[in-house]
Write a protein that holds these residues in place. Structure first.
Motif, PDB file in Angstrom:
ATOM      1  N   THR A 129      37.311  37.368 -28.604  1.00 16.98           N
ATOM      2  CA  THR A 129      37.275  36.966 -27.379  1.00 16.98           C
ATOM      3  C   THR A 129      38.136  35.843 -27.019  1.00 16.98           C
ATOM      4  O   THR A 129      38.474  35.323 -26.041  1.00 16.98           O
ATOM      5  CB  THR A 129      35.687  36.451 -26.952  1.00 16.98           C
ATOM      6  OG1 THR A 129      35.490  35.357 -27.765  1.00 16.98           O
ATOM      7  CG2 THR A 129      34.785  37.566 -26.772  1.00 16.98           C
ATOM      8  N   GLU A 131      41.240  35.128 -26.465  1.00 14.61           N
ATOM      9  CA  GLU A 131      42.661  35.685 -26.133  1.00 14.61           C
ATOM     10  C   GLU A 131      43.604  34.581 -26.061  1.00 14.61           C
ATOM     11  O   GLU A 131      44.946  34.863 -26.079  1.00 14.61           O
ATOM     12  CB  GLU A 131      42.601  36.498 -24.763  1.00 14.61           C
ATOM     13  CG  GLU A 131      41.502  37.787 -25.229  1.00 14.61           C
ATOM     14  CD  GLU A 131      41.328  38.430 -23.899  1.00 14.61           C
ATOM     15  OE1 GLU A 131      41.780  38.212 -22.866  1.00 14.61           O
ATOM     16  OE2 GLU A 131      40.650  39.588 -23.961  1.00 14.61           O
ATOM     17  N   GLN A 220      44.985  50.221 -25.532  1.00 19.41           N
ATOM     18  CA  GLN A 220      44.992  49.253 -24.305  1.00 19.41           C
ATOM     19  C   GLN A 220      44.701  50.108 -23.082  1.00 19.41           C
ATOM     20  O   GLN A 220      44.116  49.532 -22.031  1.00 19.41           O
ATOM     21  CB  GLN A 220      46.322  48.397 -24.391  1.00 19.41           C
ATOM     22  CG  GLN A 220      46.541  47.645 -23.244  1.00 19.41           C
ATOM     23  CD  GLN A 220      47.967  47.045 -23.263  1.00 19.41           C
ATOM     24  OE1 GLN A 220      48.639  47.269 -23.816  1.00 19.41           O
ATOM     25  NE2 GLN A 220      48.236  46.050 -22.254  1.00 19.41           N
ATOM     26  N   MET A 223      41.014  50.674 -22.941  1.00 21.92           N
ATOM     27  CA  MET A 223      40.497  49.391 -22.544  1.00 21.92           C
ATOM     28  C   MET A 223      40.392  48.961 -21.024  1.00 21.92           C
ATOM     29  O   MET A 223      39.664  48.659 -20.561  1.00 21.92           O
ATOM     30  CB  MET A 223      41.176  48.292 -23.572  1.00 21.92           C
ATOM     31  CG  MET A 223      40.455  48.367 -25.066  1.00 21.92           C
ATOM     32  SD  MET A 223      41.336  47.233 -26.168  1.00 21.92           S
ATOM     33  CE  MET A 223      40.581  45.697 -25.210  1.00 21.92           C
ATOM     34  N   GLU A 224      41.710  49.135 -20.610  1.00 16.48           N
ATOM     35  CA  GLU A 224      41.930  48.790 -19.143  1.00 16.48           C
ATOM     36  C   GLU A 224      41.081  49.674 -18.274  1.00 16.48           C
ATOM     37  O   GLU A 224      40.595  49.112 -17.304  1.00 16.48           O
ATOM     38  CB  GLU A 224      43.460  48.936 -18.674  1.00 16.48           C
ATOM     39  CG  GLU A 224      44.269  47.764 -19.541  1.00 16.48           C
ATOM     40  CD  GLU A 224      45.786  47.981 -19.362  1.00 16.48           C
ATOM     41  OE1 GLU A 224      46.145  48.844 -18.543  1.00 16.48           O
ATOM     42  OE2 GLU A 224      46.590  47.015 -19.612  1.00 16.48           O
ATOM     43  N   GLN A 226      38.379  51.089 -19.196  1.00 16.87           N
ATOM     44  CA  GLN A 226      36.997  50.666 -19.306  1.00 16.87           C
ATOM     45  C   GLN A 226      36.755  49.278 -18.523  1.00 16.87           C
ATOM     46  O   GLN A 226      35.771  49.263 -17.791  1.00 16.87           O
ATOM     47  CB  GLN A 226      36.603  50.656 -20.677  1.00 16.87           C
ATOM     48  CG  GLN A 226      35.224  50.197 -21.085  1.00 16.87           C
ATOM     49  CD  GLN A 226      34.712  50.047 -22.418  1.00 16.87           C
ATOM     50  OE1 GLN A 226      35.820  50.222 -23.372  1.00 16.87           O
ATOM     51  NE2 GLN A 226      33.733  49.559 -22.777  1.00 16.87           N
ATOM     52  N   LYS A 227      37.860  48.444 -18.644  1.00 14.57           N
ATOM     53  CA  LYS A 227      37.178  47.345 -17.805  1.00 14.57           C
ATOM     54  C   LYS A 227      37.323  47.279 -16.356  1.00 14.57           C
ATOM     55  O   LYS A 227      36.414  46.755 -16.016  1.00 14.57           O
ATOM     56  CB  LYS A 227      38.980  46.206 -18.158  1.00 14.57           C
ATOM     57  CG  LYS A 227      38.421  44.773 -17.626  1.00 14.57           C
ATOM     58  CD  LYS A 227      39.555  43.915 -18.233  1.00 14.57           C
ATOM     59  CE  LYS A 227      39.365  42.602 -17.655  1.00 14.57           C
ATOM     60  NZ  LYS A 227      40.555  41.607 -18.093  1.00 14.57           N
ATOM     61  N   THR A 229      36.190  50.198 -14.975  1.00 11.45           N
ATOM     62  CA  THR A 229      35.013  50.687 -14.726  1.00 11.45           C
ATOM     63  C   THR A 229      33.812  49.632 -14.615  1.00 11.45           C
ATOM     64  O   THR A 229      32.906  49.755 -13.789  1.00 11.45           O
ATOM     65  CB  THR A 229      34.724  51.846 -15.552  1.00 11.45           C
ATOM     66  OG1 THR A 229      35.772  52.842 -15.693  1.00 11.45           O
ATOM     67  CG2 THR A 229      33.349  52.561 -15.510  1.00 11.45           C
ATOM     68  N   GLU A 230      33.967  48.969 -15.547  1.00  5.12           N
ATOM     69  CA  GLU A 230      32.847  47.721 -15.626  1.00  5.12           C
ATOM     70  C   GLU A 230      32.856  46.681 -14.636  1.00  5.12           C
ATOM     71  O   GLU A 230      31.992  46.324 -14.183  1.00  5.12           O
ATOM     72  CB  GLU A 230      33.133  46.974 -17.030  1.00  5.12           C
ATOM     73  CG  GLU A 230      32.867  47.796 -18.264  1.00  5.12           C
ATOM     74  CD  GLU A 230      33.169  47.027 -19.612  1.00  5.12           C
ATOM     75  OE1 GLU A 230      33.734  45.856 -19.609  1.00  5.12           O
ATOM     76  OE2 GLU A 230      32.921  47.725 -20.677  1.00  5.12           O
ATOM     77  N   GLN A 231      34.397  46.389 -14.288  1.00  4.13           N
ATOM     78  CA  GLN A 231      34.221  45.759 -13.012  1.00  4.13           C
ATOM     79  C   GLN A 231      33.830  46.311 -11.692  1.00  4.13           C
ATOM     80  O   GLN A 231      33.192  45.332 -10.959  1.00  4.13           O
ATOM     81  CB  GLN A 231      35.818  45.063 -12.798  1.00  4.13           C
ATOM     82  CG  GLN A 231      36.073  44.350 -13.891  1.00  4.13           C
ATOM     83  CD  GLN A 231      37.828  43.839 -13.648  1.00  4.13           C
ATOM     84  OE1 GLN A 231      38.442  44.677 -12.921  1.00  4.13           O
ATOM     85  NE2 GLN A 231      38.364  43.072 -14.600  1.00  4.13           N
ATOM     86  N   GLN A 234      30.267  46.096 -12.016  1.00  3.76           N
ATOM     87  CA  GLN A 234      29.608  44.813 -11.531  1.00  3.76           C
ATOM     88  C   GLN A 234      29.511  44.344 -10.208  1.00  3.76           C
ATOM     89  O   GLN A 234      28.698  43.533  -9.658  1.00  3.76           O
ATOM     90  CB  GLN A 234      30.390  43.646 -12.515  1.00  3.76           C
ATOM     91  CG  GLN A 234      29.907  42.182 -12.373  1.00  3.76           C
ATOM     92  CD  GLN A 234      28.313  42.250 -12.964  1.00  3.76           C
ATOM     93  OE1 GLN A 234      28.044  42.745 -14.302  1.00  3.76           O
ATOM     94  NE2 GLN A 234      27.462  41.622 -12.213  1.00  3.76           N
TER      95      GLN A 234
END
Length: 522
Positions: A129, A131, A220, A223-224, A226-227, A229-231, A234
């Motif tokens: 984390t 970064e 990457q 991950m982007e 997935q990010k 999707t998570e955003q 949320q």
């Protein structure tokens, strides 16, 4: 690897140690005395040095939420812990301790400079984390696997790295390996990485790097995705309509319905279910779209409120600061004149006038604060009314849609019951052409068994609809209540702090006046 042996007993971070450290490292002179009188606010401390104190365990730092620099070097710390609340840390020095594992840093996402020099660490890990890391010093440890350096590739801002004194430094290709896999590195082990080393590293590890870059690019992208999707999820949760943009509610209604698969085997039920699902999903989409729209409106209202509040406070602070600055200029002049005065009666007259000016200052600042309190009270009341109207309008609309969901379920239940009874009649007359599974035929033992199965299915569906509605209502009302309470609590805290600041300043100038008069009488 260990720090020099210290015969003193191990110590813990306690209130006494913290208070002493903050006082020693805080403002000195007049500013220090005033700060001490007002009371030390740990949540306002920016830097803290706790080096050379024989600390064994990190603790009691949760109030230092504004801390940007923390020095815990030259102690006997064995475990990284107790730093979770220090989310504003930019600089952390844990060098010269007895730490064996890198851990407990997950919440320090703003960290840029990390020193773990001279510990007992064998693996570079658990820093995903962080970064924003730019400088990492982890020399004089026990890192023995050269491949472990590859872990640091994830830190795109890293330009300075110290690994000197680790076993990996004895590897023949150590410097070339590090330069190859950390191509953006500028300094390694206190020295500038020269172009010749970079060029050789690029050649020696060309194919390995190409393969790694391809793998990293794929990771990457994943991950982007997935990010995103998570955003999105949320956002949907913040709008209280998560999983309403599809068949989730419908699927959940039938997931816990033990008789649903059996009843689905009845003639005509498949078509009935398809129609039901289409209509229910359409209703859910209405709630979902309304939820996102209303969420945006609520967010705009919240942002508008905080903007108005900040503007009111800033305007009031500017007026108060000007009043205080004018008084301070006058105060210095008066104090200088009083210190030069030789006539007792003149001194007393000046002191009386100055005392009146102090009282007037206090009254003026208090009046200004009272005006701000009234202004903010009106702003808060307007906000409460507006946000209550928004939430009330949304919940009323949602309740109407859920009522339609229940009507749809009731209609489906009636149609399903008709099909079930008709099928029972055909089974009794041995006219059923379809071949039903044995567990389905068991429902047709008698009419009560069949009706009970259909009714149980209906009750399960209604319960799922009711629960989703109750959950949405409870969460949005809890959010509103918590938001309003936090706003009210913050205003009370702000007001108390401001009054305390005024009293402390007034007490300070009064004490100074008394000191002058006391010196004169002596």
């Amino acid at each position: 690897m260990n720090r020099l042996f210290d015969t003193a007993a191990p110590s813990v971070i306690d209130e006494k140690m913290l208070q002493k450290a903050v006082e020693e490292q805080g403002p000195q002179g007049q500013a220090g005395r005033l700060a001490k009188k007002e009371g030390i606010q740990y949540n306002e401390v920016i830097q803290l040095c706790l080096e050379l104190r024989n600390i064994l365990k990190i603790g009691h730092l949760w109030e230092f939420t504004s801390l940007t620099k923390l020095q815990l070097n030259n102690n006997i710390i064995e475990k990284i812990q107790g730093l979770e609340k220090l989310t504003n840390l930019v600089w952390l020095d844990l060098s010269f301790n007895n730490i064996e594992v890198i851990e407990g840093l997950d919440s320090l996402v703003k960290l840029q400079n990390l020193s773990l020099f001279n510990n007992r660490i064998s693996v570079i890990e658990n820093m995903d984390t962080l970064e924003n890391l730019q400088i990492v010093s982890i020399g004089n440890n026990l890192i023995s696997q050269l491949d472990n350096v590859i872990y640091l590739r994830k830190f795109k801002e890293l330009y300075t790295l110290n690994l000197a004194g680790n076993p990996i430094c004895q590897e023949e290709n150590y410097k070339i390996f590090v330069a190859a896999y950390l191509s953006d590195l500028v300094y390694l082990d206190y020295r500038l990485l020269d172009e010749q080393t970079r060029e050789k590293a690029g050649v020696d590890y060309q194919y390995a790097l190409e393969e790694m870059r391809l793998n990293e690019l794929q990771e990457q992208k994943e991950m982007e995705a997935q990010k995103i999707t998570e955003q999105e999820l949320q956002l949907h949760k913040d709008a209280f309509v998560e999983l309403l943009n599809g068949p989730h509610l419908f699927d959940s209604m039938f997931a816990d319905d033990a008789d649903a698969p059996k009843l689905a085997c009845l003639p005509g039920v498949t078509t009935l279910l398809d129609s039901y699902k289409t209509q229910l999903v359409a209703l859910c989409m209405q709630m979902f779209e309304a939820g996102l729209t209303q969420h945006a409106r609520r967010q705009n209202e919240v942002e508008s409120f905080f903007s108005c509040s900040r503007e009111a406070v800033a305007d009031n602070q500017q007026k108060a600061a000007q009043i205080a600055a004018d008084f301070e200029r006058s105060r210095r002049q008066v104090i200088a004149e009083m210190q030069k005065a030789t006539d007792t009666r003149l001194l007393e007259a000046q002191a009386s006038k100055y005392s009146d000016e102090i009282s007037q200052l206090c009254d003026t600042l208090m009046t200004l604060e009272l005006q701000l309190v009234d202004q903010l009270e009106d702003i808060i009341k307007d906000f409460e009314r507006n946000i209550s109207d928004l939430v009330g309008g949304f919940t009323e609309y949602i309740q109407g849609i859920f009522a339609q969901c229940r009507d749809l379920e009731n209609h489906h239940h009636e149609k399903l019951l008709e099909i079930a009874v008709a099928t029972l009649d055909r089974v009794a007359k041995n006219e059923l052409e379809e071949d039903l599974p044995d567990d389905v035929r068991m429902l047709f033992v008698d009419k009560d068994t069949l009706i009970n199965a259909v009714s149980a299915s209906h009750d399960t569906h209604l319960l799922k609809i009711d629960n989703r509605e109750d959950e949405l209502m409870m969460r949005i009302n809890s959010w509103m209540s918590a938001l309003i309470k936090s706003i009210q609590d913050e205003e009370v805290k702000r007001n108390r702090k401001r009054i305390s600041e005024i009293h402390n300043y007034v007490d300070y100038v009064k004490d100074q006046l008394e000191e002058i008069l006391l010196e004169e009488h002596q």
